[in-house]
Design a protein around this motif. Structure first.
Motif, PDB file in Angstrom:
ATOM      1  N   TYR A  23       3.276  17.543  30.130  1.00  0.00           N
ATOM      2  CA  TYR A  23       3.927  17.187  28.868  1.00  0.00           C
ATOM      3  C   TYR A  23       5.081  18.150  28.615  1.00  0.00           C
ATOM      4  O   TYR A  23       4.912  19.374  28.732  1.00  0.00           O
ATOM      5  CB  TYR A  23       2.943  17.264  27.697  1.00  0.00           C
ATOM      6  N   PHE A  83       6.426  19.615  26.092  1.00  0.00           N
ATOM      7  CA  PHE A  83       6.370  20.034  24.692  1.00  0.00           C
ATOM      8  C   PHE A  83       7.520  20.986  24.362  1.00  0.00           C
ATOM      9  O   PHE A  83       7.978  21.755  25.225  1.00  0.00           O
ATOM     10  CB  PHE A  83       5.036  20.712  24.382  1.00  0.00           C
ATOM     11  N   PRO A  84       7.993  20.963  23.112  1.00  0.00           N
ATOM     12  CA  PRO A  84       9.128  21.811  22.735  1.00  0.00           C
ATOM     13  C   PRO A  84       8.780  23.289  22.732  1.00  0.00           C
ATOM     14  O   PRO A  84       7.618  23.676  22.564  1.00  0.00           O
ATOM     15  CB  PRO A  84       9.461  21.322  21.315  1.00  0.00           C
ATOM     16  N   GLY A  95       6.546  23.286  15.023  1.00  0.00           N
ATOM     17  CA  GLY A  95       7.057  22.100  15.705  1.00  0.00           C
ATOM     18  C   GLY A  95       6.268  21.779  16.956  1.00  0.00           C
ATOM     19  O   GLY A  95       6.009  20.603  17.272  1.00  0.00           O
ATOM     20  N   LEU A  96       5.861  22.811  17.673  1.00  0.00           N
ATOM     21  CA  LEU A  96       5.035  22.622  18.863  1.00  0.00           C
ATOM     22  C   LEU A  96       3.685  22.024  18.471  1.00  0.00           C
ATOM     23  O   LEU A  96       3.209  21.071  19.107  1.00  0.00           O
ATOM     24  CB  LEU A  96       4.847  23.962  19.573  1.00  0.00           C
ATOM     25  N   THR A 121       2.959  20.237  15.851  1.00  0.00           N
ATOM     26  CA  THR A 121       3.160  18.849  15.429  1.00  0.00           C
ATOM     27  C   THR A 121       3.320  17.921  16.630  1.00  0.00           C
ATOM     28  O   THR A 121       2.765  16.815  16.658  1.00  0.00           O
ATOM     29  CB  THR A 121       4.401  18.750  14.520  1.00  0.00           C
ATOM     30  N   ALA A 122       4.069  18.369  17.626  1.00  0.00           N
ATOM     31  CA  ALA A 122       4.291  17.545  18.820  1.00  0.00           C
ATOM     32  C   ALA A 122       2.991  17.304  19.580  1.00  0.00           C
ATOM     33  O   ALA A 122       2.737  16.194  20.067  1.00  0.00           O
ATOM     34  CB  ALA A 122       5.319  18.222  19.724  1.00  0.00           C
ATOM     35  N   VAL A 123       2.160  18.324  19.680  1.00  0.00           N
ATOM     36  CA  VAL A 123       0.904  18.188  20.414  1.00  0.00           C
ATOM     37  C   VAL A 123      -0.051  17.258  19.669  1.00  0.00           C
ATOM     38  O   VAL A 123      -0.667  16.360  20.266  1.00  0.00           O
ATOM     39  CB  VAL A 123       0.255  19.571  20.633  1.00  0.00           C
ATOM     40  N   ALA A 155       0.724  14.958  17.559  1.00  0.00           N
ATOM     41  CA  ALA A 155       1.274  13.599  17.622  1.00  0.00           C
ATOM     42  C   ALA A 155       0.935  12.945  18.955  1.00  0.00           C
ATOM     43  O   ALA A 155       0.613  11.746  19.023  1.00  0.00           O
ATOM     44  CB  ALA A 155       2.784  13.638  17.413  1.00  0.00           C
ATOM     45  N   ALA A 156       0.993  13.712  20.033  1.00  0.00           N
ATOM     46  CA  ALA A 156       0.653  13.177  21.358  1.00  0.00           C
ATOM     47  C   ALA A 156      -0.809  12.750  21.415  1.00  0.00           C
ATOM     48  O   ALA A 156      -1.147  11.711  22.007  1.00  0.00           O
ATOM     49  CB  ALA A 156       0.946  14.224  22.426  1.00  0.00           C
TER      50      ALA A 156
END
Length: 344
Positions: free
Chosen positions: A196, A198-199, A214-215, A217-219, A221-222
């Motif tokens: 992945y 991720f940012p 932000g990291l 949130t991205a995880v 969301a995934a």
């Protein structure tokens, strides 16, 4: 100087006896993971109750393992700043009682100073001021220039979530239990860290600031998009993103401030991938890298007793009406490394 150290800042009851800030005679830690696991995280009221039920036994165990009695002690030290308020009070009350009954000095220690000094155990002749300390846990992520005993300069910190907090929250979202960081590391061993993208927030900024929200949130969301995803790949990718952020910023700050000794401390210092990555990056630059043995990364009494040995010589003892604060500035420069509202 024989110092008994107590730490009840979160969910581990830690009591240790350390001789002259260097020799650990005992270091007893009682975990509360079983009590909190069904809640997916630490519950302050339960933590305080567990500390209260265990503190006497842990004190006796530490003395017994060290082959000492209360009459042998020269001072008692305790975490009194930074942590869960209800939990801190248990340790502080015990320390005050011991100081009064034994007529010995009471030394209050900021919990983060304990983590900083965990690297000093057995290394007082190697670790020289100034050095850089990266402390990473569930409640904090910061880079400190350690100028002298009790004197620090803040060179970088997270503007939102701490790295350990992200690990805990993702683990909770995946129902992995507690401690979350350890669960994610176990899964990551069998995962692909590149699965992945991720940012890595702020990784290209030329300062020591971190951002992990932000990291996180991205995880999450995934996970929500695909509940059946490969958890090992996701955990490995998350872990790698955090390691990349921590290592990149640490080396940037070390180079900028000409600090050639780097230490790692805090609960996330248990992560072997992070330890290895920092070790390798430091070696590539000709820097010294130090991190405590694993039982000194978690919350423990030995780090509190060690910090107390050095800080007592600098500032003396505290009074028996010592305060207890859940959030407190750090060191003689009163460094505020969290949002100001946290100190109210």
């Amino acid at each position: 100087m024989l110092i008994l150290g107590i730490d009840t800042s979160c969910d581990d009851t830690g009591v240790a006896i350390v001789d002259s800030g260097q020799w650990i005679l005992s270091n007893v830690i009682a975990s509360q993971h079983a009590a909190h696991e069904r809640f997916g995280g630490v519950v302050p009221v339960i933590a305080a109750r567990e500390h209260t039920s265990k503190i006497s036994f842990i004190l006796e165990s530490a003395l017994s393992q060290a082959g000492k009695s209360f009459s042998d002690l020269d001072a008692v030290a305790v975490s009194h700043h930074q942590g869960l308020m209800l939990a801190l009070v248990v340790g502080v009350s015990a320390a005050k009682s011991i100081a009064l009954a034994c007529d010995i000095p009471l030394i209050g220690i900021h919990h983060l100073e304990g983590h900083i000094y965990s690297n000093y155990i057995g290394r007082s002749d190697i670790l020289k001021f100034p050095f850089l300390c990266l402390t990473v846990a569930g409640g904090h992520t910061l880079l400190l220039k350690v100028l002298s005993h009790g004197n620090y300069e803040l060179l970088g910190h997270t503007r939102d979530d701490a790295a350990g907090e992200v690990l805990d929250k993702v683990a909770r979202h995946l129902n992995l239990g507690v401690p979350g960081g350890a669960a994610i590391e176990r899964l990551a061993l069998n995962g692909n860290p590149s699965a992945y993208g991720f940012p890595r927030p702020l990784i290209n900024r030329s300062d020591g600031e971190f951002s992990f929200s932000g990291l996180k949130t991205a995880v999450i969301a995934a996970i929500d998009r695909n509940p059946n995803l490969n958890q090992a790949d996701l955990c490995a990718s998350l872990q790698q993103a955090i390691v990349d952020l921590l290592v990149t910023k640490t080396m940037l700050i070390a180079e900028r401030h000409n600090l050639h000794q780097i230490t790692l401390a805090g609960g996330v210092a248990l992560n072997q991938t992070l330890r290895n990555a920092l070790q390798y990056a430091a070696q590539q630059r000709g820097y010294d890298f130090f991190t405590p043995q694993q039982d000194l990364c978690m919350d423990n009494g030995a780090m509190i007793a060690t910090a107390a040995y050095y800080l007592y010589k600098e500032r003396g003892a505290d009074s028996l009406d010592i305060d207890t604060l859940a959030n407190a500035p750090l060191g003689i420069m009163n460094i505020r490394y969290r949002h100001d509202s946290k100190y109210q």
